[in-house]
Design a protein around this motif. Sequence first.
Motif, PDB file in Angstrom:
ATOM      1  N   GLU A  44      10.034  15.102   7.539  1.00  0.00           N
ATOM      2  CA  GLU A  44       8.633  15.227   7.940  1.00  0.00           C
ATOM      3  C   GLU A  44       7.747  14.299   7.095  1.00  0.00           C
ATOM      4  N   LEU A  45       8.002  14.253   5.795  1.00  0.00           N
ATOM      5  CA  LEU A  45       7.232  13.362   4.923  1.00  0.00           C
ATOM      6  C   LEU A  45       7.449  11.897   5.301  1.00  0.00           C
ATOM      7  N   LYS A  46       8.677  11.543   5.648  1.00  0.00           N
ATOM      8  CA  LYS A  46       8.965  10.159   6.063  1.00  0.00           C
ATOM      9  C   LYS A  46       8.219   9.809   7.346  1.00  0.00           C
ATOM     10  N   LEU A  47       8.067  10.787   8.242  1.00  0.00           N
ATOM     11  CA  LEU A  47       7.300  10.544   9.466  1.00  0.00           C
ATOM     12  C   LEU A  47       5.854  10.190   9.147  1.00  0.00           C
ATOM     13  N   HIS A  48       5.371  10.668   8.013  1.00  0.00           N
ATOM     14  CA  HIS A  48       4.002  10.391   7.582  1.00  0.00           C
ATOM     15  C   HIS A  48       3.919   9.165   6.676  1.00  0.00           C
ATOM     16  N   GLY A  49       5.028   8.424   6.583  1.00  0.00           N
ATOM     17  CA  GLY A  49       5.007   7.154   5.882  1.00  0.00           C
ATOM     18  C   GLY A  49       5.476   7.156   4.446  1.00  0.00           C
ATOM     19  N   LEU A  50       5.943   8.272   3.928  1.00  0.00           N
ATOM     20  CA  LEU A  50       6.428   8.286   2.561  1.00  0.00           C
ATOM     21  C   LEU A  50       7.828   7.689   2.488  1.00  0.00           C
ATOM     22  N   THR A  51       8.118   7.040   1.375  1.00  0.00           N
ATOM     23  CA  THR A  51       9.436   6.462   1.148  1.00  0.00           C
ATOM     24  C   THR A  51      10.216   7.356   0.197  1.00  0.00           C
ATOM     25  N   GLU A  52      11.503   7.031   0.012  1.00  0.00           N
ATOM     26  CA  GLU A  52      12.307   7.784  -0.956  1.00  0.00           C
ATOM     27  C   GLU A  52      11.700   7.682  -2.346  1.00  0.00           C
ATOM     28  N   GLU A  53      11.177   6.526  -2.677  1.00  0.00           N
ATOM     29  CA  GLU A  53      10.556   6.347  -3.995  1.00  0.00           C
ATOM     30  C   GLU A  53       9.314   7.227  -4.135  1.00  0.00           C
TER      31      GLU A  53
END
Length: 70
Positions: A44-53
């Motif tokens: 869900e966070l990745k869908l909002h543009g967050l990366t693994e870093e």
Amino acid sequence: METQTRFDLNRAIVAWKQELAAQPGVSAEDARELQAHLLESLAELKLHGLTEEDVRNPAKAIDFPDSVVA
């Protein structure tokens, strides 16, 4: 000059799950369920543009062991 190691989210999750499963009262099924919830939240966070870093600092904020976030 200090060399920074690239954060490996998969390695961090595996280490976290192993430490969690080693705790008294936490079954392997509990650890699997918590991992599934964690992975869903990360997706869900990745869908909002967050990366693994990007997820590295929140991992520190919820007190992951240093071996997991280093």
